[in-house]
Design a protein around this motif. Structure first.
Motif, PDB file in Angstrom:
ATOM      1  N   ALA A  11       0.868  -1.178   0.000  1.00 48.61           N
ATOM      2  CA  ALA A  11       0.000   0.000   0.000  1.00 48.61           C
ATOM      3  C   ALA A  11       0.902   1.225   0.000  1.00 48.61           C
ATOM      4  N   ILE A  12       0.410   2.321  -0.543  1.00 42.85           N
ATOM      5  CA  ILE A  12       1.166   3.568  -0.608  1.00 42.85           C
ATOM      6  C   ILE A  12       0.387   4.643   0.125  1.00 42.85           C
TER       7      ILE A  12
ATOM      8  N   ASP B 163       0.616   8.647   0.929  1.00 46.59           N
ATOM      9  CA  ASP B 163       1.321   9.899   0.625  1.00 46.59           C
ATOM     10  C   ASP B 163       0.272  10.970   0.341  1.00 46.59           C
TER      11      ASP B 163
ATOM     12  N   ARG C 127       1.948   9.945  -5.193  1.00 44.87           N
ATOM     13  CA  ARG C 127       1.217   8.701  -4.904  1.00 44.87           C
ATOM     14  C   ARG C 127       0.880   7.954  -6.194  1.00 44.87           C
ATOM     15  N   ARG C 128       0.351   8.679  -7.154  1.00 47.00           N
ATOM     16  CA  ARG C 128      -0.059   8.052  -8.412  1.00 47.00           C
ATOM     17  C   ARG C 128       1.151   7.594  -9.227  1.00 47.00           C
TER      18      ARG C 128
ATOM     19  N   ALA D 112       2.629   4.424  -7.661  1.00 44.11           N
ATOM     20  CA  ALA D 112       1.717   3.301  -7.893  1.00 44.11           C
ATOM     21  C   ALA D 112       1.817   2.817  -9.337  1.00 44.11           C
TER      22      ALA D 112
ATOM     23  N   VAL E 222       0.171  -3.312  -6.052  1.00 45.22           N
ATOM     24  CA  VAL E 222      -0.362  -2.265  -5.189  1.00 45.22           C
ATOM     25  C   VAL E 222      -1.813  -2.586  -4.842  1.00 45.22           C
TER      26      VAL E 222
ATOM     27  N   THR F 210      -3.978   2.820  -2.450  1.00 46.16           N
ATOM     28  CA  THR F 210      -3.208   4.009  -2.073  1.00 46.16           C
ATOM     29  C   THR F 210      -4.075   4.857  -1.153  1.00 46.16           C
ATOM     30  N   SER F 211      -3.408   5.636  -0.280  1.00 43.27           N
ATOM     31  CA  SER F 211      -4.131   6.474   0.681  1.00 43.27           C
ATOM     32  C   SER F 211      -3.542   7.878   0.685  1.00 43.27           C
ATOM     33  N   LYS F 212      -4.415   8.881   0.879  1.00 47.41           N
ATOM     34  CA  LYS F 212      -3.964  10.272   0.828  1.00 47.41           C
ATOM     35  C   LYS F 212      -3.416  10.776   2.158  1.00 47.41           C
TER      36      LYS F 212
END
Length: 225
Positions: A6-7, A9, A15-16, A19, A30, A33-35
């Motif tokens: 998982a990412i 950022d 982030r994108r 990924a 992946v 992803t989380s903000k």
């Protein structure tokens, strides 16, 4: 099988981009992803356990909740989850806080994607503590001033004798902050062979991470001369 990651950022572009780059890999996949940290914890709750990531690439400075705080909190809920801090910061306080809160590794964001993937594999395969070379050098300084890890050093005078000559060569380069690829090139060996040597070193010295083995080497003054 691919290693699920998982990412986390708060920078959308970073982030994108990460990924997307990891998406081309045959070694990792992946999961999500989380903000920010809160978003990450919420997604962990709503994601089925069998779809959880094994490794989280975690930014440090984020709104809502700092990455180091996320690591400390998440470790209580998901003890098997491994956190690889991926950040632009390399100052002593942030390194110390990240390690103290349970981070398993610490890389700078300008590392190549292939290097990040290699460190993810190291983390899963031998449970080490991946660090960028500059971070490792700073960690050496920190570890020489503070015992970040409790290690049995009662027989430290003869501990190094447990290692083969080649394992001692590998360990010296680890202490100098070299990564697997650099060690392999220096010793004219494959990265797979280096991983096996390091796994053997960890087993023989009864440690489970790079931070611990560096701390032990420093306390025992094996490579001071």
């Amino acid at each position: 099988m691919k290693i699920p990651v998982a990412i986390v950022d708060d920078n959308t572009q970073n982030r994108r981009s990460l990924a997307e780059q990891l998406g081309y890999s045959d070694e990792v996949t992946v999961r999500f992803t989380s903000k920010n940290g809160i978003d990450f914890l919420e997604q962990m709750k709503t994601t089925p356990a069998d779809m959880h990531p094994s490794v989280v690439l975690m930014d440090i400075e984020m709104p809502e909740m700092k990455g180091t705080e996320v690591v400390r909190y998440a470790h209580q809920i998901y003890p098997d989850l491994k956190f690889l801090m991926l950040t632009v910061f390399d100052d002593d306080d942030k390194i110390f806080e990240a390690i103290k809160n349970g981070a398993n590794g610490y890389l700078l964001k300008d590392e190549k994607t292939s290097t990040i993937i290699d460190h993810i594999q190291q983390l899963i395969e031998i449970g080490g503590a991946p660090m960028s070379p500059s971070i490792a050098r700073k960690a050496l300084s920190l570890l020489s001033r503070s015992r970040l890890n409790e290690t049995d050093t009662g027989s430290k005078d003869n501990v190094a004798e447990r290692l083969s000559e080649r394992e001692c060569d590998v360990l010296k380069l680890v202490v100098e902050g070299k990564d697997y690829k650099a060690i392999a090139e220096k010793l004219f060996l494959s990265t797979h062979t280096i991983r096996k040597h390091i796994a053997n070193i960890y087993e023989k010295l009864h440690v489970s991470s790079k931070a611990q083995v560096i701390n032990l080497a420093l306390q025992s003054k094996w490579f001071n001369s």
